[in-house]
Enzyme design. Structure first.
Site, PDB file in Angstrom:
ATOM      1  N   ARG A  85      15.362 -23.581  28.436  1.00  0.00           N
ATOM      2  CA  ARG A  85      16.291 -23.072  29.602  1.00  0.00           C
ATOM      3  C   ARG A  85      16.134 -21.726  29.659  1.00  0.00           C
ATOM      4  NH1 ARG A  85      19.372 -26.913  26.771  1.00  0.00           N
ATOM      5  NH2 ARG A  85      20.296 -28.508  27.937  1.00  0.00           N
ATOM      6  N   ASP A 145      27.152 -30.452  26.425  1.00  0.00           N
ATOM      7  CA  ASP A 145      26.548 -30.602  24.902  1.00  0.00           C
ATOM      8  C   ASP A 145      27.802 -31.444  24.056  1.00  0.00           C
ATOM      9  OD1 ASP A 145      23.957 -28.872  25.131  1.00  0.00           O
ATOM     10  OD2 ASP A 145      25.429 -27.939  26.210  1.00  0.00           O
ATOM     11  N   HIS A 172      24.168 -22.833  25.632  1.00  0.00           N
ATOM     12  CA  HIS A 172      23.743 -24.071  25.932  1.00  0.00           C
ATOM     13  C   HIS A 172      22.187 -24.219  25.995  1.00  0.00           C
ATOM     14  CE1 HIS A 172      23.419 -27.740  28.329  1.00  0.00           C
ATOM     15  NE2 HIS A 172      22.668 -26.957  29.497  1.00  0.00           N
TER      16      HIS A 172
END
Length: 310
Positions: A85, A145, A172
């Protein structure tokens, strides 16, 4: 209630669908740089209007965010197979630099719900660009999550995941932290529940589940190219907590102002979410290892932010 959805790729369209069937909004506006895509999604959804509570769904531009109570932002460059990410940060930060000022100009009183990845960095970017109070710039954070953790623990222990309570905090992403020391099943610590049910509770079990939670997006992307159904439902859950003033505790990403020694970084801790946005941030009783891991996660995010001049 009016909701604007900026970005109607797989995530945005899934979220719009979840919001439509929830009955939370009277009007949903879909906005995308690909105007024909936004028009097509709006047409497709609107044809289902007879099956749900009254709702108007249409496509629009940034100016059509006016009057929106919440602006959900899923726009940005997609995560590629094998890519973290955080690799996305530079591309999406540039996109947000053009987008956020236009959204705020049209809807200065709205709550911004950031979903695009890397969500913690882009929440921080949005906060800086918008000039809004931190309580009104929220990232979806580790809500997904945390849901994955509950689902996987429930699956492994053969129990309804709604009876599983626990949190994933921090980034995250790869440095996220599963708070095993606070995880419970029906009010019992996971270890006690396993003992009563004759299930082996071991470091290997915890490590395996933690890895599955952390690797979930990569595994799904490798198989189908993107993740969107679960986060679409997560977005609906956050929006519901806001619009219904629920005081729900969610692991959304928000600005740290000294919690556990962390400042000037957005990440996830259990937070009270109501009509104002993030009403307050809670401090769970972490184990020494969990605290170290959380602070390391904050360091990772600060370093990434600094790498793009934030």
């Amino acid at each position: 209630m009016k909701i604007a959805m900026v970005g109607v790729g797989a995530v945005g369209a899934s979220a719009a669908y979840a919001l439509m069937i929830s009955g939370l909004a009277a009007e949903i506006v879909l906005i995308d740089v690909n105007e024909r895509k936004a028009e097509g999604e709006a047409m497709d959804l609107m044809h289902g209007a007879p099956f749900v509570r009254p709702v108007t769904i249409r496509s629009g531009a940034y100016a059509d965010c006016v009057g929106a109570r919440i602006v959900v932002i899923t726009a940005g460059s997609a995560q590629r197979p094998g890519e973290t990410r955080l690799d996305l940060v530079k591309r999406n930060a540039d996109i947000f630099g053009q987008m956020i000022p236009q959204i705020v100009a049209a809807a200065p009183d709205a709550i911004l719900l950031i979903v695009s990845n890397p969500v913690d960095i882009l929440t921080y970017v949005s906060l800086k660009l918008s000039g809004l109070p931190a309580s009104r710039v929220i990232g979806s954070g580790t809500v997904l999550d945390t849901a994955r953790l509950r689902a996987l623990v429930g699956q492994r222990l053969s129990v309804d995941p709604r009876s599983v309570h626990g949190y994933v905090i921090g980034e995250h992403g790869d440095s996220e932290v599963v708070v095993w020391s606070r995880a419970t099943v029906a009010g019992l610590p996971v270890e006690d529940f396993c003992h009563q049910r004759g299930i082996e509770y071991s470091p290997a079990l915890r490590a395996d589940i933690s890895t599955q939670v952390r690797r979930a997006a990569y595994e799904i992307i490798a198989r189908k190219g993107a993740t969107y159904y679960a986060i679409g439902l997560g977005i609906r859950h956050i929006v519901e907590a806001i619009l219904r003033d629920e005081n729900t505790i969610l692991t959304v990403s928000t600005l740290m102002t000294g919690q556990f020694g962390m400042q000037d970084v957005c990440l996830s801790l259990p937070s009270i979410v109501d009509l104002s946005g993030v009403e307050g941030v809670l401090l769970p009783d972490l184990s020494p290892d969990e605290l170290i891991a959380l602070q390391r996660s904050a360091t990772v995010l600060r370093e990434v932010a600094a790498s793009v001049g934030l």
